[in-house]
Scaffold this active site. Structure first.
Site, PDB file in Angstrom:
ATOM      1  N   LYS A  61       0.851  -1.191   0.000  1.00 57.68           N
ATOM      2  CA  LYS A  61       0.000   0.000   0.000  1.00 57.68           C
ATOM      3  C   LYS A  61       0.883   1.235   0.000  1.00 57.68           C
ATOM      4  O   LYS A  61       1.795   1.360   0.814  1.00 57.68           O
ATOM      5  CB  LYS A  61      -0.894   0.021   1.246  1.00 57.68           C
ATOM      6  N   THR A  72     -11.402   5.414  10.910  1.00 61.01           N
ATOM      7  CA  THR A  72     -11.424   4.786  12.245  1.00 61.01           C
ATOM      8  C   THR A  72     -10.954   5.761  13.322  1.00 61.01           C
ATOM      9  O   THR A  72     -11.120   5.502  14.505  1.00 61.01           O
ATOM     10  CB  THR A  72     -10.563   3.504  12.268  1.00 61.01           C
ATOM     11  N   ASP A 105      -3.452   4.385  -1.863  1.00 56.73           N
ATOM     12  CA  ASP A 105      -4.382   4.857  -0.827  1.00 56.73           C
ATOM     13  C   ASP A 105      -4.345   6.381  -0.734  1.00 56.73           C
ATOM     14  O   ASP A 105      -3.716   6.937   0.164  1.00 56.73           O
ATOM     15  CB  ASP A 105      -3.942   4.197   0.499  1.00 56.73           C
ATOM     16  N   LEU A 106      -5.001   7.058  -1.698  1.00 54.87           N
ATOM     17  CA  LEU A 106      -4.962   8.528  -1.723  1.00 54.87           C
ATOM     18  C   LEU A 106      -6.287   9.158  -1.273  1.00 54.87           C
ATOM     19  O   LEU A 106      -6.386  10.371  -1.150  1.00 54.87           O
ATOM     20  CB  LEU A 106      -4.583   9.027  -3.132  1.00 54.87           C
ATOM     21  N   PRO A 159     -17.395  15.922  -8.300  1.00 55.68           N
ATOM     22  CA  PRO A 159     -17.314  14.770  -9.212  1.00 55.68           C
ATOM     23  C   PRO A 159     -16.373  14.972 -10.393  1.00 55.68           C
ATOM     24  O   PRO A 159     -15.572  14.093 -10.715  1.00 55.68           O
ATOM     25  CB  PRO A 159     -18.766  14.577  -9.665  1.00 55.68           C
ATOM     26  N   GLY A 201       0.870  -2.392   8.735  1.00 54.10           N
ATOM     27  CA  GLY A 201       2.023  -1.501   8.630  1.00 54.10           C
ATOM     28  C   GLY A 201       3.090  -1.852   9.648  1.00 54.10           C
ATOM     29  O   GLY A 201       3.883  -2.780   9.441  1.00 54.10           O
ATOM     30  N   ARG A 202       3.078  -1.133  10.758  1.00 51.73           N
ATOM     31  CA  ARG A 202       4.165  -1.253  11.735  1.00 51.73           C
ATOM     32  C   ARG A 202       4.458  -2.660  12.266  1.00 51.73           C
ATOM     33  O   ARG A 202       5.630  -2.959  12.517  1.00 51.73           O
ATOM     34  CB  ARG A 202       3.938  -0.241  12.871  1.00 51.73           C
ATOM     35  N   HIS A 210     -11.465  13.007  -2.518  1.00 50.30           N
ATOM     36  CA  HIS A 210     -12.732  13.585  -2.059  1.00 50.30           C
ATOM     37  C   HIS A 210     -12.817  15.013  -2.594  1.00 50.30           C
ATOM     38  O   HIS A 210     -12.156  15.915  -2.075  1.00 50.30           O
ATOM     39  CB  HIS A 210     -12.775  13.572  -0.517  1.00 50.30           C
ATOM     40  N   ASP A 211     -13.600  15.228  -3.652  1.00 51.56           N
ATOM     41  CA  ASP A 211     -13.731  16.563  -4.252  1.00 51.56           C
ATOM     42  C   ASP A 211     -15.006  16.555  -5.097  1.00 51.56           C
ATOM     43  O   ASP A 211     -15.781  15.592  -5.032  1.00 51.56           O
ATOM     44  CB  ASP A 211     -12.491  16.878  -5.109  1.00 51.56           C
TER      45      ASP A 211
HETATM   46  O1  C5P Z   1       1.055   0.689  11.100  1.00 48.71           O
HETATM   47  P1  C5P Z   1      -0.386   0.257  10.961  1.00 48.71           P
HETATM   48  O2  C5P Z   1      -0.562  -1.245  10.850  1.00 48.71           O
HETATM   49  O3  C5P Z   1      -1.265   0.881  12.026  1.00 48.71           O
HETATM   50  O4  C5P Z   1      -0.817   0.864   9.550  1.00 48.71           O
HETATM   51  C1  C5P Z   1      -2.154   0.843   9.108  1.00 48.71           C
HETATM   52  C2  C5P Z   1      -2.237   1.552   7.790  1.00 48.71           C
HETATM   53  O5  C5P Z   1      -3.604   1.612   7.396  1.00 48.71           O
HETATM   54  C3  C5P Z   1      -1.740   2.998   7.793  1.00 48.71           C
HETATM   55  O6  C5P Z   1      -1.174   3.269   6.519  1.00 48.71           O
HETATM   56  C4  C5P Z   1      -3.005   3.812   8.011  1.00 48.71           C
HETATM   57  O7  C5P Z   1      -2.916   5.094   7.421  1.00 48.71           O
HETATM   58  C5  C5P Z   1      -4.039   2.962   7.269  1.00 48.71           C
HETATM   59  N1  C5P Z   1      -5.418   3.146   7.708  1.00 48.71           N
HETATM   60  C6  C5P Z   1      -5.850   2.919   9.008  1.00 48.71           C
HETATM   61  N2  C5P Z   1      -7.161   3.087   9.339  1.00 48.71           N
HETATM   62  C7  C5P Z   1      -8.035   3.510   8.421  1.00 48.71           C
HETATM   63  C8  C5P Z   1      -7.628   3.736   7.107  1.00 48.71           C
HETATM   64  C9  C5P Z   1      -6.282   3.545   6.776  1.00 48.71           C
HETATM   65  O8  C5P Z   1      -5.047   2.522   9.844  1.00 48.71           O
HETATM   66  N3  C5P Z   1      -9.313   3.650   8.756  1.00 48.71           N
END
Ligand code: C5P
Length: 234
Positions: A32, A119, A59-60, A66, A210-211, A63-64
Site C-alpha cells: 500500500k 477509524t 491509498d490517496l 465529481p 504496517g508497523r 474527495h472533491d
Molecule cells: O502501522 P499500521 O498497521 O497501524 O498501519 C495501518 C495503515 O492503514 C496505515 O497506513 C493507516 O494510514 C491505514 N489506515 C488505518 N485506518 C483507516 C484507514 C487507513 O489505519 N481507517
C-alpha cells in the site's frame, strides 16, 4: 481475488521504501502506497514498485467535486495500480464519476474501494463536528451501501465491521481492513485491533498491516507469520 496481506509502506521517501522491499528478495508482497510516500516521492515511486512486480493499493482517499475526482482518477488509472480509493462521503455522483474516470478505453480498470468513516472518527466527533446523529455502525453500513450502489468494489473498514458489510452488501463486496496486530504486539495508536487470524475468521478479504511488519526486527518473518495466520499459506 483471494485473501492477501497488504503491507502499508509508510516511509517518507523512495530510498527507504525500496531498501525495505529489497529485504523480501524473490517475494513480491502486495503493498500500500499512501499520501506520505506518494506526495514525498511522486508518482514515479508507483511505477518503480510496479516494475518490480508488486501489486499496489494506492491509498490517496480522493474527495472533491465529481468532475475533479473523475479527472484525477483518469491520471491514476495510467499508473496501472491494482486498487484505488476515495471517500464515500463525496456522495454517489462523485463515486460514479470516479469509476468513469478510472475505466480505460478497453473497459478494464483498477478496483475502486471507499473509505466509509475513518477509524479515527468516533461517535462523539461524528455528532459534534459532522452533525451526524445516527450511530456510527449505521453510518458505516449506509456509506458502504452507497458505494455498492455506485458500482464500487468494496470498502476500507475496521475488521470489526467486515462481517456486517458482507451481510449487507454481499459476500463479493470487498472488505479491506487495517487495524491488525499480533496478539503479543504493541497496538500503538490503533484503538480497535484484531489479530490476522481473527480478521480471517470475521471474513476480511485483505488486511492492511504496517508497523507490525515495517517496524519488526525481522520484517520478512513478521510478513510470513501474518500470511500464515491470515491465509493459511506458508
Ligand atoms: O502501522 P499500521 O498497521 O497501524 O498501519 C495501518 C495503515 O492503514 C496505515 O497506513 C493507516 O494510514 C491505514 N489506515 C488505518 N485506518 C483507516 C484507514 C487507513 O489505519 N481507517
Amino acid at each position: 481475488m483471494g485473501k492477501d496481506v497488504i503491507i502499508a509502506c509508510d516511509f517518507p521517501n523512495a530510498e527507504k521504501t525500496l531498501a525495505f522491499l529489497d529485504l523480501f528478495q524473490g517475494r513480491k508482497p502486495f503493498v500500500k502506497i499512501g499520501m506520505e510516500l506518494f506526495y514525498g516521492a511522486g508518482p514515479d515511486i508507483v511505477r518503480q514498485i510496479k516494475a518490480r512486480g508488486h501489486r499496489i493499493f494506492l491509498d490517496l482517499k480522493l474527495h472533491d467535486i465529481p468532475n475533479t475526482v473523475k479527472k484525477a482518477m483518469t491520471v491514476l488509472r495510467d499508473l496501472d495500480v491494482d486498487i484505488c480509493n476515495l471517500h464515500a462521503a463525496g456522495t454517489i455522483p462523485m463515486m460514479e464519476a470516479a469509476l468513469e474516470g478510472l475505466t480505460r478505453p478497453d473497459g478494464s480498470r483498477p478496483l475502486l474501494i471507499a473509505v466509509t468513516q475513518l477509524t479515527s472518527t468516533d461517535q462523539e466527533a461524528l455528532e459534534r463536528d459532522l452533525l451526524i446523529e445516527k450511530p456510527m455502525d449505521q453510518v458505516v453500513m449506509h456509506y458502504a451501501m452507497n458505494a455498492r450502489k455506485a458500482g464500487l468494489d468494496g470498502v476500507v473498514c475496521s475488521p470489526l465491521e467486515a462481517g456486517k458489510v458482507h451481510e449487507i452488501c454481499g459476500a463479493d463486496f470487498l472488505t479491506v481492513t487495517p487495524g491488525v496486530r499480533f496478539a503479543d504486539g504493541d497496538a500503538g495508536d490503533q484503538k480497535r485491533v484484531m489479530t490476522p487470524a481473527e480478521a480471517k475468521r470475521v471474513g476480511s478479504d485483505y488486511i492492511v498491516v504496517g508497523r507490525p511488519i515495517t517496524a519488526a526486527a525481522d520484517p520478512v518473518a513478521a510478513y510470513e507469520r501474518c500470511m500464515k495466520d491470515f491465509t493459511g499459506e506458508e
